[in-house]
Write an enzyme that holds these catalytic residues in place. Structure first.
Site: not given
Length: 319
Positions: A233, A262, A280
């Site tokens: 994360r 993000e 990601h």
């Protein structure tokens, strides 16, 4: 028989959305121009929420949904859900572990190799015509040969990464909340692990407990020949401290698939050849994402059919 009403909080893969639509009375909040009006219209009949891992479910939303029984999350991480508050109210939370473990671990190793051997920069060098204009790409300062990978968070994904890294010949060390029965060296703090590692791999969950777990002190311990790789994360890393460490040469490089805010990526990282940045994508293959979506749907189906679920998170009750 009336189908249970499920609130789709975020956009979803078409195949997953179709499965939800087939089994439930699906209300897609993400599609609504006036989300508040749509939520107000259905709030008193919503029994479940389906959401991608970047959705947000807090106590305020739970207050608006008096019949809410379950939140089914698409993803392993569920830090967008206040799971403790859900547990207090008797609301189940589920996620989608295991089905993405191998895909993420594969990406972790690819990102590690790209980072240590600077393969992204090497490709850009070739595409820009520099090979012919300037000669061979510079030798990379790092290598996986003889290296130690320290894994921060030895859960399902961390163990899968360890198995792959071991096959590459890397030595493995780890830190987590407790010592495990594994053949790897254990260190009692992130800084101690970083000091013993050439590559620090982050595979922890998100949330308040792990926020900025990797800070300036940990990066200093990793050292000028060390590499940071994050497939866990983004919030686990103090990105300001990371940018400063890279600029000062405190560490040798970084590979990141996740970020704190993000899709925003710190400007200080974007222009660096000693950093590999991915949007990601660790689990982002169609087969894996389809399997994740199916598990999310299956958790909801199991709950409404039997009063049980397949993959509850630890914080909430397991019927």
């Amino acid at each position: 028989m009336t189908q249970p009403t499920v609130l789709l909080l975020t956009p979803m893969l078409p195949v997953t959305r179709a499965a939800l639509d087939d089994r439930f009375d699906l209300v897609a909040l993400a599609d609504a121009e006036d989300k508040e009006a749509r939520l107000a219209k259905v709030a008193d009949r919503v029994r479940a929420i389906a959401m991608f891992a970047d959705g947000r479910v807090d106590g305020a939303l739970m207050n608006r949904l008096p019949k809410l029984e379950i939140v089914s999350v698409f993803g392993v991480g569920y830090d967008g859900v206040d799971a403790a508050e859900a547990a207090r109210r008797g609301i189940l939370v589920t996620n989608t572990p295991d089905v993405l473990t191998d895909e993420v671990a594969d990406t972790a190793m690819a990102l590690t190799i790209m980072t240590v051997r600077r393969l992204g920069a090497a490709e850009r060098y070739l595409r820009a015509g520099q090979w012919t204009a300037k000669g061979p790409f510079p030798l990379t300062p790092g290598s996986l040969v003889g290296a130690t990978m320290g894994i921060l968070g030895l859960g399902r994904i961390g163990r899968a990464v360890a198995a792959r890294a071991s096959a590459f010949g890397l030595k493995i060390a780890y830190h987590g909340r407790s010592r495990q029965d594994v053949p790897y060296a254990y260190y009692d703090s992130p800084a101690a692990l970083a000091e013993a590692s050439d590559i620090l791999m982050i595979a922890t969950p998100g949330g308040a407990e792990t926020r900025h777990l990797v800070d300036a002190d940990v990066l200093k311990a990793l050292g000028s020949r060390g590499y940071l790789v994050n497939i866990g994360r983004g919030s686990t890393v103090d990105e300001t401290a990371l940018a400063a460490a890279l600029e000062a040469g405190t560490i040798a490089g970084a590979g990141l698939d996740v970020f704190a805010e993000e899709p925003q990526v710190p400007e200080a990282l974007l222009g660096r050849d000693d950093v590999v940045l991915l949007p990601h994508v660790a689990s982002a293959s169609l087969p894996t994402r389809t399997a994740m979506g199916q598990l999310m749907v299956d958790n909801l189906s199991a709950w409404f059919e039997s009063g049980r679920v397949l993959t509850p998170v630890p914080e909430t009750p397991r019927p």
